[in-house]
Every structure is written in C-alpha cells, then in structure tokens.
Write a protein that holds these residues in place. Structure first.
Motif, short mmCIF file in Angstrom:
data_model
loop_
_atom_site.label_atom_id
_atom_site.label_comp_id
_atom_site.label_asym_id
_atom_site.label_seq_id
_atom_site.Cartn_x
_atom_site.Cartn_y
_atom_site.Cartn_z
N UNK A 236 0.86 -1.10 0.15
CA UNK A 236 0.01 0.00 0.10
C UNK A 236 0.96 1.10 -0.07
N UNK A 237 0.15 2.36 -0.23
CA UNK A 237 0.97 3.68 0.08
C UNK A 237 1.63 3.88 1.20
N UNK A 238 2.71 4.48 1.22
CA UNK A 238 3.58 4.76 2.37
C UNK A 238 2.61 5.62 3.21
N UNK A 239 1.96 6.44 2.92
CA UNK A 239 1.03 7.44 3.74
C UNK A 239 0.35 6.74 4.50
N UNK A 240 -0.49 5.52 3.80
CA UNK A 240 -1.31 4.58 4.62
C UNK A 240 -0.48 3.89 5.55
N UNK A 241 0.85 3.38 5.39
CA UNK A 241 1.46 2.48 6.13
C UNK A 241 1.73 3.43 7.44
N UNK A 242 2.11 4.64 7.22
CA UNK A 242 2.44 5.64 8.35
C UNK A 242 1.11 5.74 9.25
N UNK A 243 0.14 5.80 8.67
CA UNK A 243 -1.33 5.94 9.51
C UNK A 243 -1.56 4.61 10.48
N UNK A 244 -1.31 3.70 9.57
CA UNK A 244 -1.67 2.34 10.42
C UNK A 244 -0.77 2.16 11.39
N UNK A 245 0.55 2.42 11.22
CA UNK A 245 1.71 2.27 12.04
C UNK A 245 1.47 3.38 13.35
N UNK A 246 1.02 4.55 13.13
CA UNK A 246 0.68 5.68 14.31
C UNK A 246 -0.38 4.97 15.06
N UNK A 247 -1.59 4.59 14.29
CA UNK A 247 -2.58 4.07 15.23
C UNK A 247 -1.96 2.79 16.11
N UNK A 248 -1.30 1.52 15.46
CA UNK A 248 -0.67 0.65 16.20
C UNK A 248 0.29 1.15 17.59
N UNK A 249 1.02 2.19 17.38
CA UNK A 249 1.99 2.45 18.32
C UNK A 249 1.28 3.53 19.15
N UNK A 250 0.36 4.03 19.02
CA UNK A 250 -0.72 4.75 19.96
C UNK A 250 -1.49 3.89 20.70
N UNK A 251 -1.98 2.86 20.33
CA UNK A 251 -2.79 1.88 21.10
C UNK A 251 -1.69 0.99 22.02
N UNK A 252 -0.56 0.78 21.38
CA UNK A 252 0.70 0.02 22.07
C UNK A 252 0.71 -1.47 22.01
N UNK A 253 -0.61 -2.02 21.60
CA UNK A 253 -0.30 -3.62 21.52
C UNK A 253 -0.66 -4.25 22.84
N UNK A 254 -1.50 -5.46 23.05
CA UNK A 254 -1.70 -6.05 24.41
C UNK A 254 -0.37 -6.52 24.87
N UNK A 255 0.72 -6.51 24.09
CA UNK A 255 2.09 -7.03 24.94
C UNK A 255 2.53 -5.88 25.83
N UNK A 256 2.77 -4.86 25.15
CA UNK A 256 3.39 -3.55 26.11
C UNK A 256 2.38 -3.06 26.94
N UNK A 257 1.09 -3.29 26.70
CA UNK A 257 0.01 -2.85 27.93
C UNK A 257 -0.23 -3.72 29.05
N UNK A 258 0.13 -4.89 28.87
CA UNK A 258 0.24 -5.86 30.02
C UNK A 258 1.33 -5.80 30.67
N UNK A 259 2.53 -5.19 30.06
CA UNK A 259 3.61 -4.88 31.16
C UNK A 259 3.40 -3.77 31.89
N UNK A 260 2.85 -2.80 31.14
CA UNK A 260 2.57 -1.57 31.93
C UNK A 260 1.55 -1.92 33.21
N UNK A 261 0.63 -2.70 32.82
CA UNK A 261 -0.39 -3.03 33.84
C UNK A 261 0.44 -4.05 35.14
N UNK A 262 1.55 -4.74 34.68
CA UNK A 262 2.31 -5.44 35.60
C UNK A 262 3.06 -4.34 36.54
N UNK A 263 3.58 -3.46 36.02
CA UNK A 263 4.12 -2.50 36.72
C UNK A 263 3.43 -1.53 37.56
N UNK A 264 2.29 -1.56 37.33
CA UNK A 264 1.11 -0.60 38.10
C UNK A 264 0.30 -1.52 38.87
N UNK A 265 0.51 -2.72 38.90
CA UNK A 265 -0.41 -3.65 39.94
C UNK A 265 -0.56 -3.29 41.28
#
Length: 333
Positions: A236-265
């Motif tokens: 796909x176009x690079x602009x679309x890739x960047x928007x998708x990547x930004x959305x993914x990084x903004x959410x963070x993914x379950x992996x990173x969010x669970x690590x944050x939850x462990x630190x804030x337990x």
C-alpha cells in the motif's frame, strides 16, 4: 476471575502444544525484533531509571517543567521527571517511573493513572531506528511517528487533566524486596520484555497459521514490533502505512500494555479502562499522523541514529540525566 484466568491459561498452553513449530517460529521472529530494535532502545533508560526517578530528579525536573505540568496537565510538578522518562523511554519504563515518582511524591491513584497514560508509548529511538530506518528504510519517517506519538501523549494528558479526581487513595510503593541493583534490574526488565514479546509472537504465528491471512491484521494489536514489520511489508502507499503504524503505536499492543499493567499492579488501575483509553490514543495518534503528512518532509538524520538505536537511546538517556546531576552538584556544594 481466577477461574477465567486459569481456563485461559490452559487454553493457551493447549495451543502451544498443538502447534509447537508455529510457536517456535513466531517466538524466534519476535526475539529477533527484540534483539535488533527494542532492547537497545530501552536498556539505557532502564539502567538510569533509579537516577532519573530519584528525589533529585523530581526536584530538577520540577524546576524546569513543574509549572507547565501543573497548569496544562493538572499533575504535581514532581510528575515532570516521570513524564520525561516515559516520553523518552516508552513502556514499561514509563509506567515504572510513574509509580516510583507517584509513591515518593505523595500523589494519589487518579494522578498516577493520568501520569502513566501520558507516559505510555515507545522510545523514539525504536521508532526512528527500528521502524523508520529498519523497516521503512528512512529514519525521517520514524521521526514523524515519534512526533505523532509525542503529540498524542500531550493531547491525552490535556484531555484527562480532570479525570479520576475521586481516586484519592495514596499510591503504594513497590515491594522493596523486588528492587534490584540498577544494571541487574535493567537486564531483568529487558529480558522480561523479550519474554512477553516471545509469548505474543508465538500466539500470533499460531493464529496466522490457523486463521490464514486475516489473522495478520491482529498482529499490531498483539505486539507492535512484530505487527509493525507486517504493516511495513503491505503493498500500500507509504502514507497509509504511516497512519496504520501510528495507530498501532498509539494503542501500544496488548504485549506492551500488559507490561504496564504489571508495573502498576496494586495501584487501582483498571485493565478495561486502560485498554479503552489506549485505543483512543491509537485513534488520536493516527489522526495526528494524517495531519503531519501534509507538512514538509523532515531533513536527514545523523548516521548514528540511522544505524544504532542503542547509541541514540544512550545519548538521550544521558541528556535526561544532566539536569539531575546538576541538581546533585548544587546540593552538595
């Protein structure tokens, strides 16, 4: 709840046993991402975390950014040091720093949650070196991701400045028995990140082989470093890739969010509420990226950032430590 966790654990174990080759392939791919981009970009901050969250650090950053933190984000001036660490180091260092600073400065649980959410994200060294230079072939594109993330963190802090005012219970300190010497603690945390990534990478590959190509769309939601590689390879176009990547990084993914939850337990942070707000952060980050794409292309970056995320992260971590060292010097003089 405990029964549900037990049933989920059994189901996941059964999947691993049923698809051992797929699990091994996914885990190996995730560990390669960890070794090449994630660990080098976060380790310097983890090693300096005790210094960057010390009382001297709180005092130094309060003097520099305390008024802005109080006026714009509704947080005590002492929170500025944790914000600086989170925005420079990402998750889970940001969550660890937020809890340490909140406990030492007498912040309440509502303030901690606002601080931790604003501190969540990915290290700019990872976004520039790992995603921009490594996956997209241009570190300037990684800079756009880093800028979009920074704008998202500031936006989230502004939008939530009046949230959770009724959560006035004090933040409990982390168990002192779990505190390790700085370098040893940094190594263990970095290895823990790798373990999370390997686990999510294994299940991502099992889903891909079990559900086909449709399951690939779940990868950015499970683990961003692994999912970013899939997005970067899309035709796909690079602009679309960047928007998708930004959305993914903004959410963070379950992996990173669970690590944050462990630190804030034990701090009263609700998992469902946290994930919902991280989803909002993903939408905001994608929106910021869409706006940034209308701006002029950034200039070239130094070759060091292009080739060595560890060196870039190390310099950034040292820069964060400079105000602290100056404060210590003045206190001892």
């Amino acid at each position: 709840m405990r029964k549900l966790k037990f049933i989920a654990a059994l189901a996941l174990a059964a999947l691993l046993l049923a698809k051992p080759q797929a699990a091994a392939t996914g885990a190996a791919r995730a560990m390669a991402q960890w070794a090449e981009a994630v660990a080098p970009s976060v380790f310097p901050f983890l090693a300096l975390l005790p210094l960057l969250t010390s009382p001297e650090a709180c005092a130094a950053y309060r003097a520099l950014f305390g008024r802005a933190t109080e006026a714009l984000m509704g947080l005590p001036g002492a929170a500025a040091s944790a914000l600086a660490v989170g925005m420079a180091a990402g998750t889970p260092a940001g969550a660890v720093a937020a809890r340490r600073v909140a406990a030492r400065s007498g912040m309440n649980r509502g303030q901690l949650q606002r601080l931790a959410l604003a501190s969540a994200g990915f290290s700019p060294a990872f976004l520039v070196g790992g995603v921009g230079a490594g996956l997209l072939g241009d570190p300037a594109l990684g800079w756009r991701l880093a800028i979009a993330q920074l704008l998202t963190q500031l936006t989230l802090a502004l939008l939530l400045r009046r949230a959770w005012t009724r959560r006035t219970d004090p933040v409990p300190a982390a168990d002192p028995a779990r505190e390790d010497p700085p370098v040893r603690g940094a190594v263990l945390t970095a290895l823990t990140i790798g373990g999370y990534m390997a686990l999510f990478g294994a299940f991502g590959e099992i889903l891909r082989q079990g559900l086909g190509g449709a399951a690939l769309a779940l990868l950015p939601l499970l683990d961003v470093p692994t999912g970013a590689a899939w997005i970067a390879a899309l035709p796909i176009y690079m602009e679309a890739k960047l928007i998708l990547l930004a959305g993914a990084c903004g959410f963070g993914g379950l992996c990173a969010n669970l690590q944050a939850m462990a630190a804030l337990r034990g701090c009263g942070v609700r998992v469902g509420e946290w994930l919902a707000l991280r989803w909002v952060a993903g939408l905001v980050c994608a929106g910021w990226m869409a706006l940034l794409l209308r701006l002029r292309r950034p200039g070239p970056l130094p070759d060091m950032v292009r080739a060595n995320p560890l060196a870039a992260a190390g310099l950034c971590a040292c820069a964060l430590a400079v105000p602290v060292l100056v404060k210590i010097q003045k206190s001892n003089s």
